[in-house]
Scaffold this motif. Sequence first.
Motif, PDB file in Angstrom:
ATOM      1  N   VAL A 226       4.365  10.785  -8.098  1.00 51.30           N
ATOM      2  CA  VAL A 226       5.635   9.980  -8.335  1.00 51.30           C
ATOM      3  C   VAL A 226       5.875  10.381  -9.793  1.00 51.30           C
ATOM      4  CG1 VAL A 226       7.188   7.807  -8.484  1.00 51.30           C
ATOM      5  CG2 VAL A 226       5.217   7.993  -7.054  1.00 51.30           C
ATOM      6  N   GLU A 227       7.378  10.981  -9.916  1.00 54.58           N
ATOM      7  CA  GLU A 227       7.802  11.303 -11.451  1.00 54.58           C
ATOM      8  C   GLU A 227       8.920  10.387 -11.735  1.00 54.58           C
ATOM      9  OE1 GLU A 227       6.229  13.009 -13.701  1.00 54.58           O
ATOM     10  OE2 GLU A 227       4.556  13.571 -12.528  1.00 54.58           O
ATOM     11  N   LEU A 228       8.940   9.453 -12.718  1.00 51.67           N
ATOM     12  CA  LEU A 228      10.346   8.911 -12.935  1.00 51.67           C
ATOM     13  C   LEU A 228      10.735   8.981 -14.326  1.00 51.67           C
ATOM     14  CD1 LEU A 228      12.431   6.945 -12.041  1.00 51.67           C
ATOM     15  CD2 LEU A 228      10.792   5.093 -12.631  1.00 51.67           C
ATOM     16  N   GLN A 229      11.875   9.404 -14.500  1.00 50.45           N
ATOM     17  CA  GLN A 229      12.507   9.273 -15.947  1.00 50.45           C
ATOM     18  C   GLN A 229      13.586   8.241 -15.850  1.00 50.45           C
ATOM     19  OE1 GLN A 229      13.718  13.170 -17.444  1.00 50.45           O
ATOM     20  NE2 GLN A 229      11.663  13.958 -17.469  1.00 50.45           N
TER      21      GLN A 229
ATOM     22  N   LYS B 215      17.317   8.924 -14.421  1.00 48.39           N
ATOM     23  CA  LYS B 215      17.636  10.511 -14.965  1.00 48.39           C
ATOM     24  C   LYS B 215      17.054  11.308 -13.914  1.00 48.39           C
ATOM     25  CE  LYS B 215      18.167  12.054 -18.750  1.00 48.39           C
ATOM     26  NZ  LYS B 215      18.270  12.410 -20.392  1.00 48.39           N
ATOM     27  N   ASP B 216      15.713  11.027 -13.475  1.00 48.79           N
ATOM     28  CA  ASP B 216      15.154  11.888 -12.646  1.00 48.79           C
ATOM     29  C   ASP B 216      14.217  11.006 -11.861  1.00 48.79           C
ATOM     30  OD1 ASP B 216      14.475  14.194 -11.157  1.00 48.79           O
ATOM     31  OD2 ASP B 216      13.063  14.545 -12.875  1.00 48.79           O
ATOM     32  N   LEU B 217      13.935  11.425 -10.259  1.00 49.70           N
ATOM     33  CA  LEU B 217      12.953  10.417  -9.503  1.00 49.70           C
ATOM     34  C   LEU B 217      12.569  11.790  -8.426  1.00 49.70           C
ATOM     35  CD1 LEU B 217      11.472   7.985  -8.423  1.00 49.70           C
ATOM     36  CD2 LEU B 217      13.495   7.596  -7.139  1.00 49.70           C
ATOM     37  N   SER B 218      11.467  11.728  -8.322  1.00 52.25           N
ATOM     38  CA  SER B 218      10.487  12.585  -7.548  1.00 52.25           C
ATOM     39  C   SER B 218       9.540  11.893  -6.811  1.00 52.25           C
ATOM     40  CB  SER B 218      10.170  13.893  -8.211  1.00 52.25           C
ATOM     41  OG  SER B 218       9.412  14.582  -7.106  1.00 52.25           O
ATOM     42  N   PHE B 219       9.294  11.888  -5.418  1.00 47.31           N
ATOM     43  CA  PHE B 219       8.414  11.314  -4.837  1.00 47.31           C
ATOM     44  C   PHE B 219       7.686  12.262  -3.744  1.00 47.31           C
ATOM     45  CE2 PHE B 219       6.219   9.091  -1.268  1.00 47.31           C
ATOM     46  CZ  PHE B 219       5.497   8.395  -1.632  1.00 47.31           C
ATOM     47  N   GLU B 220       6.351  12.587  -3.930  1.00 53.64           N
ATOM     48  CA  GLU B 220       5.905  13.662  -2.902  1.00 53.64           C
ATOM     49  C   GLU B 220       4.979  12.906  -2.096  1.00 53.64           C
ATOM     50  OE1 GLU B 220       4.889  17.276  -4.934  1.00 53.64           O
ATOM     51  OE2 GLU B 220       6.182  16.973  -6.455  1.00 53.64           O
ATOM     52  N   ASN B 221       4.964  13.209  -0.916  1.00 53.92           N
ATOM     53  CA  ASN B 221       4.016  12.585   0.017  1.00 53.92           C
ATOM     54  C   ASN B 221       3.414  13.704   0.963  1.00 53.92           C
ATOM     55  OD1 ASN B 221       2.572  10.562   1.416  1.00 53.92           O
ATOM     56  ND2 ASN B 221       4.520   9.732   2.305  1.00 53.92           N
ATOM     57  N   PRO B 222       2.478  14.725   0.336  1.00 57.11           N
ATOM     58  CA  PRO B 222       2.169  16.016   0.941  1.00 57.11           C
ATOM     59  C   PRO B 222       1.270  15.953   2.239  1.00 57.11           C
ATOM     60  CG  PRO B 222       1.034  15.667  -1.223  1.00 57.11           C
ATOM     61  CD  PRO B 222       2.086  14.683  -1.004  1.00 57.11           C
ATOM     62  N   ASN B 223       0.350  14.935   2.186  1.00 56.38           N
ATOM     63  CA  ASN B 223      -0.395  14.951   3.382  1.00 56.38           C
ATOM     64  C   ASN B 223      -0.220  13.836   4.168  1.00 56.38           C
ATOM     65  OD1 ASN B 223      -2.219  17.061   2.537  1.00 56.38           O
ATOM     66  ND2 ASN B 223      -2.665  16.045   0.855  1.00 56.38           N
ATOM     67  N   VAL B 224       0.900  13.123   4.358  1.00 56.50           N
ATOM     68  CA  VAL B 224       1.397  12.122   5.493  1.00 56.50           C
ATOM     69  C   VAL B 224       1.347  13.007   6.969  1.00 56.50           C
ATOM     70  CG1 VAL B 224       3.628  12.552   5.391  1.00 56.50           C
ATOM     71  CG2 VAL B 224       2.740  10.279   5.657  1.00 56.50           C
ATOM     72  N   PRO B 225       0.937  12.525   7.964  1.00 55.86           N
ATOM     73  CA  PRO B 225       0.509  11.082   8.103  1.00 55.86           C
ATOM     74  C   PRO B 225      -1.089  10.807   7.718  1.00 55.86           C
ATOM     75  CG  PRO B 225       0.903  11.879  10.166  1.00 55.86           C
ATOM     76  CD  PRO B 225       0.933  13.200   9.286  1.00 55.86           C
ATOM     77  N   ARG B 226      -1.717  11.982   7.577  1.00 51.22           N
ATOM     78  CA  ARG B 226      -3.163  11.877   7.104  1.00 51.22           C
ATOM     79  C   ARG B 226      -3.588  10.588   6.422  1.00 51.22           C
ATOM     80  NH1 ARG B 226      -3.557  16.840   6.883  1.00 51.22           N
ATOM     81  NH2 ARG B 226      -4.003  16.930   4.677  1.00 51.22           N
TER      82      ARG B 226
END
Length: 164
Positions: free
Chosen positions: A86-89, A28-39
Motif C-alpha cells: 500500500v502506498e498512500l499520499q 493525492k495518490d493511493l496504490s494497493f497491490e495484491n500480487p499473489n492473490v488468491p494464494r
Amino acid sequence: MADDILPGDTQAQGEAGPQLRILTQYIKDLSFENPNVPRTLGPLEHQPAIGVRVDVNVQRFSETDFEITLAIGVDAKTNEEQMFLVELQYSGLFRLTNIPADSLEPVLLIECPRQIFPFARRIIADATRDGGFPPLLIDPIDFVTLFQQRRGDLSGAPEGTMPN
C-alpha cells in the motif's frame, strides 16, 4: 458590558492568537497491490512481516497556507512471498496564522500530520480490508520522534531550512 475590552483580551483588541485551520483534506495518490492473490488470502502458517514507512512533506502555497502530505507505505510479506503493498499520499491544506517563527516548523511537521493521520489510517485499513485481508490498523505515529529524527538528519542544513 459586552462591549468592554478586558485586559489581556487580545482577540477583542484585534490581535488574534495562534491559529491552525484545516481548509481541506484529500488523497493525492493511493496504490494497493495484491500480487499473489488468491494464494495469500487463506490461512497463514506464520504471522506476516509488515513494514511501515512514514514521511511528512511540506509545500508552502502562500504566507499562511501550507500543504502537508503524509506519505505512508506498507509492505506485507509472509515467507518472503508478497502479500500486499500500500502506498498512500494523504494531504491537508492548512492555514496557519500568528504562529511564532520558531514554532512554525514543529507545527508543520508534528501538529499538522497529527491532525490528518486518523483519516490516512482509515484509508489504509479500508484498502487492506477491500483487498481481502483483515483491516490493517496502523499504530499511532509519534510525530515528535519523527521530527527529531528528521532534524538530526538535517543537522548539516542551514538554520531555518525547512524540508520539502
